[in-house]
Design a protein around this motif. Sequence first.
Motif, PDB file in Angstrom:
ATOM      1  N   LYS A 118       6.982   6.836  10.002  1.00  0.00           N
ATOM      2  CA  LYS A 118       5.677   7.142   9.405  1.00  0.00           C
ATOM      3  C   LYS A 118       5.293   6.084   8.355  1.00  0.00           C
ATOM      4  N   PRO A 119       5.256   4.800   8.755  1.00  0.00           N
ATOM      5  CA  PRO A 119       4.999   3.736   7.779  1.00  0.00           C
ATOM      6  C   PRO A 119       3.570   3.748   7.262  1.00  0.00           C
ATOM      7  N   GLN A 120       3.401   3.110   6.114  1.00  0.00           N
ATOM      8  CA  GLN A 120       2.050   2.899   5.583  1.00  0.00           C
ATOM      9  C   GLN A 120       1.435   1.724   6.338  1.00  0.00           C
ATOM     10  N   ARG A 121       0.249   1.907   6.890  1.00  0.00           N
ATOM     11  CA  ARG A 121      -0.421   0.850   7.657  1.00  0.00           C
ATOM     12  C   ARG A 121      -1.364   0.072   6.743  1.00  0.00           C
ATOM     13  N   ARG A 122      -1.344  -1.236   6.899  1.00  0.00           N
ATOM     14  CA  ARG A 122      -2.162  -2.087   6.033  1.00  0.00           C
ATOM     15  C   ARG A 122      -2.785  -3.206   6.853  1.00  0.00           C
ATOM     16  N   VAL A 123      -4.096  -3.316   6.802  1.00  0.00           N
ATOM     17  CA  VAL A 123      -4.808  -4.392   7.486  1.00  0.00           C
ATOM     18  C   VAL A 123      -4.835  -5.619   6.568  1.00  0.00           C
ATOM     19  N   VAL A 124      -4.524  -6.783   7.132  1.00  0.00           N
ATOM     20  CA  VAL A 124      -4.519  -8.023   6.347  1.00  0.00           C
ATOM     21  C   VAL A 124      -5.417  -9.044   7.029  1.00  0.00           C
ATOM     22  N   HIS A 125      -5.822 -10.040   6.250  1.00  0.00           N
ATOM     23  CA  HIS A 125      -6.716 -11.083   6.757  1.00  0.00           C
ATOM     24  C   HIS A 125      -6.108 -12.456   6.465  1.00  0.00           C
ATOM     25  N   THR A 126      -6.680 -13.466   7.078  1.00  0.00           N
ATOM     26  CA  THR A 126      -6.178 -14.829   6.920  1.00  0.00           C
ATOM     27  C   THR A 126      -6.011 -15.192   5.444  1.00  0.00           C
ATOM     28  N   GLY A 127      -4.815 -15.658   5.088  1.00  0.00           N
ATOM     29  CA  GLY A 127      -4.540 -16.075   3.721  1.00  0.00           C
ATOM     30  C   GLY A 127      -3.967 -14.991   2.830  1.00  0.00           C
TER      31      GLY A 127
END
Length: 264
Positions: free
Chosen positions: A52-61
């Motif tokens: 049940k991990p925490q989901r995190r959206v990331v972007h370039t850089g």
Amino acid sequence: MLTIATPEKTATAMTGLMATSTAAFAKKAPEAQERAGRHTSDTLRLLGEQLKPQRRVVHTGDVIYQAGERFGNLYILNSGFFKIVNLSADGREQVVGLKFRGDWLGFDGIAGGRYSCDAVAMDTGEIWVVSYESLMGACVSQPNLLQVLHSAMSREIAHDRDSLMSVCTLPADARVADFLRYWAESLAERGMRTDQITLRMTRAEIGNYLGMTLETVSRALSRLARDKVIGFAEKGRRDVQIPDVGALSAFVQRCLAPAPSMLQ
């Protein structure tokens, strides 16, 4: 008795290694690559359900963690591409690793309690954040998680070894070809297309990773294109067409072939 490897023996060993890699990849029919992609998806599904991990959206850089930061989490890549950057005491940066879907980030922080590198996103993606403490607790009751963790660690060790051998023993053109082969095969193992790949790194970053100058990388790519081992899509030279991944391995073998004088 200590045995010193000669250039001829090193070339022979590398040729054998590349031939094995080429043969292994050639055996991977589309169905086999699809199975490999399903395996990655199944592993991610297992981790998602049990941790049940925490989901995190990331972007370039975006920086996932930085060198010197206190260790506490491991990160699983659900999508996107990431680079691992090592910082020397005098401020020099060295790209030391590339990560793809299904890979883990943060193993470098386990031993000393602090991350030793920076982890940086190369495009938009999603990471899963897992507390190391909670992961260890879950592994006690669910041994299959421990097996997944050990497999991820083993793959990272094996790739680091192969990368070091490539940088230390291959000439410049072969090093770039081997880099493209690794990128394409990494995509294939995740069920993704390999006939055209988008390099998420600049020529300078590729050179930094391979221990070469930007100009040397550009010349190597141009030679690969002249030899029709690769091509460039019209919309940009970051989009590399690879008609046959095996041709990249064959190119490396040709670069390693002994010169005529060595055969006499």
